[in-house]
Design an enzyme around this catalytic site. Structure first.
Site, PDB file in Angstrom:
ATOM      1  N   LYS A 243       0.840  -1.200   0.000  1.00  0.00           N
ATOM      2  CA  LYS A 243       0.000   0.000   0.000  1.00  0.00           C
ATOM      3  C   LYS A 243       0.878   1.254   0.000  1.00  0.00           C
ATOM      4  CE  LYS A 243      -3.851  -1.770   2.843  1.00  0.00           C
ATOM      5  NZ  LYS A 243      -4.944  -1.672   1.879  1.00  0.00           N
ATOM      6  N   ARG A 317     -10.056 -11.564   3.051  1.00  0.00           N
ATOM      7  CA  ARG A 317     -10.912 -12.665   2.589  1.00  0.00           C
ATOM      8  C   ARG A 317     -10.176 -14.009   2.676  1.00  0.00           C
ATOM      9  NH1 ARG A 317     -11.643  -9.790  -3.119  1.00  0.00           N
ATOM     10  NH2 ARG A 317     -11.329  -8.029  -1.719  1.00  0.00           N
TER      11      ARG A 317
HETATM   12  N1  BES Z   1      -7.798  -3.623   4.987  1.00  0.00           N
HETATM   13  C1  BES Z   1      -8.091  -3.289   3.651  1.00  0.00           C
HETATM   14  C2  BES Z   1      -9.423  -2.551   3.506  1.00  0.00           C
HETATM   15  C3  BES Z   1      -9.485  -1.183   4.154  1.00  0.00           C
HETATM   16  C4  BES Z   1      -9.189  -0.053   3.408  1.00  0.00           C
HETATM   17  C5  BES Z   1      -9.908  -1.042   5.450  1.00  0.00           C
HETATM   18  C6  BES Z   1      -9.282   1.187   4.001  1.00  0.00           C
HETATM   19  C7  BES Z   1      -9.989   0.205   6.052  1.00  0.00           C
HETATM   20  C8  BES Z   1      -9.679   1.327   5.322  1.00  0.00           C
HETATM   21  C9  BES Z   1      -8.175  -4.537   2.791  1.00  0.00           C
HETATM   22  O1  BES Z   1      -7.371  -5.586   3.176  1.00  0.00           O
HETATM   23  C10 BES Z   1      -7.731  -4.141   1.436  1.00  0.00           C
HETATM   24  O2  BES Z   1      -6.580  -3.814   1.275  1.00  0.00           O
HETATM   25  N2  BES Z   1      -8.639  -4.197   0.471  1.00  0.00           N
HETATM   26  C11 BES Z   1      -8.329  -3.838  -0.868  1.00  0.00           C
HETATM   27  C12 BES Z   1      -8.877  -4.905  -1.763  1.00  0.00           C
HETATM   28  C13 BES Z   1      -8.384  -4.829  -3.178  1.00  0.00           C
HETATM   29  C14 BES Z   1      -6.911  -5.155  -3.241  1.00  0.00           C
HETATM   30  C15 BES Z   1      -9.195  -5.777  -4.012  1.00  0.00           C
HETATM   31  C16 BES Z   1      -8.988  -2.487  -1.140  1.00  0.00           C
HETATM   32  O3  BES Z   1     -10.068  -2.228  -0.638  1.00  0.00           O
HETATM   33  O4  BES Z   1      -8.370  -1.687  -1.837  1.00  0.00           O
HETATM   34 MN    MN Z   2      -5.403  -5.418   2.380  1.00  0.00          MN
END
Ligand code: BES
Ligand code: MN
Ligand code: ZN
Length: 465
Positions: A243, A317
């Site tokens: 990220k 997931r």
């Molecule tokens: N933990 C994140 C989701 C999240 C984002 C929670 C912002 C709280 C605040 C999750 O693991 C994630 O990274 N999701 C990705 C999924 C994508 C790679 C398909 C997302 O939402 O960008």
């Molecule tokens: Mn994630």
């Protein structure tokens, strides 16, 4: 740290600091020997929830204060706002005696307590009020408010704790403190039992993953058994699908769902919940390193389903899939509810005040939405759109963990469809709390940082159904 404010039942007597409710007709509910209506009119108070007019009054040799507080339409929603406003107003004081509004005092008291929550490392800032005394209130209602508020505070504390302290083993220790039978899978047991998703996500970190199980059995025997599953990513860097900093710096709260499960299980006995509940927390730290899983790896989940990992940042997931498959295969629940900060996409759809519920079962969805309305952890039902299921097809495995292309979009829905594959045929609901798990403001019962969203709705559902 728990909420330091205590809630007791008191009597108005000659309280230093007394709060008295008023409504839009500007008449207070008790005799005060003050020209109250004139005072309220003078300050242009309208009786709205959250309004407070502070009036000095003679008290013995000195000066006391009366806080006239508006209660709006007297609905639970309005009363929650009023309660929180009072606590914020009396920060730093010893005690506030409150003449409560009519009706059940628990929502009002709960919100007043939650507004007193703080998370600080060090001793900066003003302390919250030490004691809230609810004059003439029902002892049981005040007690319930305190139990629920302390459970929310525990969930907030766990999520606000920095990831330098909070690794999966630490989270397992906190779960073990809840006074319930506990089972913890360390990395070896995860390996021998086939929890390939939790292991794959955790393998990049020097802090190994854990699966945590807590069991609550009510005093009165019952057949009904609910399983709660929480996402327990103690830090989500994204893994090798790293990220950017701005998105990463909030991700110590990526175990907020797991924190809710631990806090809810811990409160069930105190509330005398009439249903058997098993809590599962799938805990791992998602880090990039030489041992991390790679985009394009294929993993095997508990129960044998294979998944092509196209993005290591879609890790929630993967850990949930193992726990859901385990619950279905081994725990024989009547209903399964998972709770997870799963997708950024859900905060685009529903924003920061309302959580998402997906469900395979209409009755379960309705029960949760009703409990959410009642408890103020509001939920909105999202659809499991069948047409989007092909998004998760993989040419080499049973499923892929994200859509390879960009035909379907709907990131929160496709994540829910992924989870559904592992929940079996049982009534299952999935709460995506990525939007509501954190607050950017101190407002109402919310405090900046982790919100503990999910504790109130699940406790409401499990104790009132
Ligand atoms: N933990 C994140 C989701 C999240 C984002 C929670 C912002 C709280 C605040 C999750 O693991 C994630 O990274 N999701 C990705 C999924 C994508 C790679 C398909 C997302 O939402 O960008
Ligand atoms: Mn994630
Ligand atoms: Zn995550």
């Amino acid at each position: 740290m728990p909420i330091e404010t205590s809630a007791v039942v008191g009597d108005p007597g000659d309280a230093e600091l007394l709060a008295v409710p008023f409504t839009s007709d500007l008449s207070p509910s008790v005799e005060l020997h003050l020209p109250v209506s004139e005072l309220l009119a003078h300050y242009e108070a309208k009786g709205e929830a959250g309004e407070i007019v502070e009036v000095p009054v003679p008290r013995g040799d000195g000066v006391g204060r009366v806080l006239l507080y508006g209660v709006g339409d007297g609905s639970p929603r309005a009363l929650r706002k009023a309660g929180a406003a009072l606590t914020r107003r009396v920060k730093g004081r010893q005690a506030l005696t409150i003449v409560p509004p009519d009706g059940d005092v628990s929502a009002f008291a709960e919100s007043a307590l939650l507004a007193a929550y703080t998370f600080k490392i060090g001793s900066a800032g003003t302390k919250p009020v030490r004691e809230l005394r609810f004059a003439g209130a029902d002892e049981g209602q005040v007690r319930r408010a305190e139990i629920v508020a302390q459970a929310v505070a525990l969930a907030r504390d766990l999520a606000n704790t920095p990831a330098s302290v909070k690794n999966p083993a630490w989270l397992a220790e906190r779960a073990a403190e809840q006074g319930l039978p506990v089972q913890i899978w360390d990395e070896e047991r995860l390996q021998s039992d086939g929890f390939g998703g939790i292991l794959a996500v955790g393998r990049g970190s020097v802090s190994p993953p854990r699966l945590i199980q807590l069991s609550y059995t009510p005093a009165e025997p019952t057949d009904r058994h609910v399983v709660l599953v929480g996402k327990g990513i103690t830090f989500d860097s994204g893994g090798l699908s790293l990220k950017p900093t701005d998105n990463m710096k909030t991700q110590k709260t990526d175990m907020a769902g797991g924190a809710v499960v631990i806090a809810v299980l811990g409160a069930l006995a105190k509330l005398g919940a009439p249903v058997r509940v098993t809590g599962l927390v799938a805990a791992a730290e998602n880090m990039p390193s030489g041992t991390a899983q790679r985009p394009s790896d294929v993993i095997k989940h508990y129960g044998g389903t294979t998944v092509e990992v196209l993005n290591t940042d879609a890790e929630g997931r993967l850990v949930l899939a193992d726990a859901l498959a385990y619950a279905d295969a081994e725990l024989d629940p009547d209903a399964v509810v998972d709770i997870a900060t799963l997708t950024g996409a859900i905060s685009v759809a529903l924003g920061r005040n309302v959580g998402a519920v997906y469900a395979s079962d209409d009755a379960l969805a309705k029960e949760l939405i009703d409990a959410g309305q009642e408890s103020d952890d509001r939920l909105w039902r999202m659809p499991l759109i069948e047409d989007y299921a092909p998004a998760l097809e993989s040419p080499i495995a049973d499923l892929s963990n994200i859509e390879a292309g960009s035909t379907y979009g709907a990131g929160s829905i496709t994540a829910a469809l992924f989870l559904r594959e592992f929940a079996g045929r049982r009534p299952w609901a999935h709460l995506d709390i990525a939007g509501v798990g954190r607050s950017t403001v101190d407002e109402g019962a919310l405090t900046k940082g982790a919100t503990g969203f999910g504790v109130r709705v699940l406790l409401e559902w499990l104790t009132k159904s």
